[in-house]
Design a protein around this motif. Structure first.
Motif, PDB file in Angstrom:
ATOM      1  N   GLY A 117      43.208  23.787  40.655  1.00  0.00           N
ATOM      2  CA  GLY A 117      42.654  24.014  39.323  1.00  0.00           C
ATOM      3  C   GLY A 117      42.092  25.397  39.079  1.00  0.00           C
ATOM      4  N   ASP A 118      42.089  26.266  40.090  1.00  0.00           N
ATOM      5  CA  ASP A 118      41.566  27.623  39.924  1.00  0.00           C
ATOM      6  C   ASP A 118      42.707  28.537  39.469  1.00  0.00           C
ATOM      7  OD1 ASP A 118      40.286  30.023  39.954  1.00  0.00           O
ATOM      8  OD2 ASP A 118      40.028  30.123  42.140  1.00  0.00           O
ATOM      9  N   LEU A 119      42.840  28.712  38.150  1.00  0.00           N
ATOM     10  CA  LEU A 119      43.941  29.508  37.615  1.00  0.00           C
ATOM     11  C   LEU A 119      43.697  31.007  37.694  1.00  0.00           C
ATOM     12  CD1 LEU A 119      44.880  27.411  34.447  1.00  0.00           C
ATOM     13  CD2 LEU A 119      45.852  27.311  36.742  1.00  0.00           C
ATOM     14  N   THR A 120      42.540  31.418  38.212  1.00  0.00           N
ATOM     15  CA  THR A 120      42.271  32.851  38.378  1.00  0.00           C
ATOM     16  C   THR A 120      42.813  33.381  39.702  1.00  0.00           C
ATOM     17  OG1 THR A 120      40.098  32.457  39.394  1.00  0.00           O
ATOM     18  CG2 THR A 120      40.187  32.643  36.982  1.00  0.00           C
ATOM     19  N   ALA A 121      43.328  32.506  40.568  1.00  0.00           N
ATOM     20  CA  ALA A 121      43.815  32.934  41.879  1.00  0.00           C
ATOM     21  C   ALA A 121      45.025  33.847  41.728  1.00  0.00           C
ATOM     22  CB  ALA A 121      44.178  31.711  42.728  1.00  0.00           C
TER      23      ALA A 121
END
Length: 369
Positions: free
Chosen positions: A106-110
């Motif tokens: 769910g971490d789309l900033t990766a």
């Protein structure tokens, strides 16, 4: 999850490193043997053609010992080279694996790091992955904003409807004709909002249903002008038509919807005066323009005028029933037709919106009719 991730990364590292090491070692041994025996075979062939050069003897145990020593020397060198190569390859793949796992969580900033740009294919893979991740993040942000804005737009009319109906039930308001008409207007506003949302969503997904046929724009516009003239005069506006008799391949219903949206937008935001509708041929396109007499759009609004729920004057738009989707609908309709919608300042200083179609090729059945 973390244990499984480390297991995946370690498996990737050890498995690929081992394969590279084995491959480099095998290539080194095969290359050494090929060079050695190839040289011997070549030398034997030369002797066969030139007997005077015949050697005193063949391969000896010393020769094989030399080959073995050379292989033993080159194998560690091959191992060092293979380990360094494996590290260069695995470092960006490790970051790719970690970033993919973070996005899955769910971490789309990766984002992945390409590391050594000299590995062109690996760097390209990392760049493509980062581009995909950025698009996912942008889409998620747009979806969140879209949902919040829709909820905001629906809240006001629903609140009014609920309050009025509850007031009628409690006897606070009389259910007279005026009150009921006000409720009908709120329902109409909700219906327009839902239909506009449907049009924009279908167009963005490529599923907007179009019934394309050659239509004469001048005739369609003249018919609409007759219907709009009375309401425009009541609002202090007048229509001016400058129409070339040109034919485009389009859905007549959708074009009327788009034209009505542009004229309504001018009525809401422009000063009272002329609204000019033009149809002209320009290069390989047909341009349908709607212009007013001002004041036009601010520089800030110009950059996002076609975005959903953007209003030049929010208070005035709400007062006249605007939902901020009109220009987005027009843009969606034009893009579904393979054309585009453009804004520029009109010669008189007002706003000019241009619907740009590709010219129809071949015979003109509408004109022949």
């Amino acid at each position: 999850m973390a244990t499984g991730f480390r297991r995946d990364v370690m498996g990737l590292r050890t498995g690929l490193s081992r394969q590279i090491l084995v491959a480099m070692s095998a290539i080194t041994v095969m290359a050494g043997l090929l060079v050695f025996f190839g040289t011997y075979l070549a030398y034997t062939a030369i002797v066969a053609f030139y007997p005077m050069s015949e050697p005193e003897g063949g391969l000896t145990s010393v020769d094989f010992a030399i080959v073995g020593v050379l292989i033993l020397i080159t194998l560690p060198l091959a191992a060092v080279v293979s380990v360094r190569l494996a590290r260069r390859i695995l470092e960006p793949l490790d970051t790719l694996a970690r970033s993919a796992r973070r996005i899955t969580a769910g971490d789309l900033t990766a984002r992945a790091s390409s590391g050594d740009r000299a590995l062109g294919e690996t760097a390209g893979l990392i760049d493509d992955f980062n581009t995909m991740a950025q698009r996912l993040q942008d889409m998620a942000a747009d979806m969140a904003l879209w949902n919040a804005t829709i909820a905001h737009e629906l809240r006001t009319p629903l609140t009014i409807l609920k309050g009025r109906l509850q007031g009628m039930i409690d006897g606070v308001f009389e259910p007279d004709e005026r009150s009921l008409q006000g409720l009908v207007l709120q329902v109409d506003g909700l219906a327009r909002l839902v239909e506009d949302l449907r049009t924009v969503t279908l167009a963005d997904s490529g599923h907007l249903d179009l019934r394309l046929e050659p239509i004469r724009l001048a005739r369609e516009i003249e018919q609409m002008a007759d219907l709009m003239a009375h309401d425009l005069r009541a609002g202090g506006f007048r229509l001016q038509l400058e129409l070339a008799d040109l034919t485009v391949l389009a859905d007549a219903i959708r074009i009327r919807q788009a034209l009505l949206a542009l004229v309504t937008n001018a009525r809401r935001h422009a000063i009272k005066g002329a609204i000019t509708i033009t149809v002209t041929a320009r290069d390989e396109t047909v341009v349908l323009g709607v212009a007013d007499e001002g004041p036009g759009l601010s520089q800030e609004t110009t950059t996002r005028v076609f975005d959903p729920f953007v209003r030049g004057d929010p208070a005035r738009s709400r007062e006249l029933g605007g939902n901020g989707l009109g220009l987005s609908v027009v843009r969606a309709i034009m893009e579904a037709h393979g054309g585009r919608l453009r804004y520029r300042t009109a010669p008189e200083g007002g706003a000019l919106f241009e619907m740009i179609f590709m010219k129809t090729t071949g015979p003109d059945p509408a004109r022949d009719a």
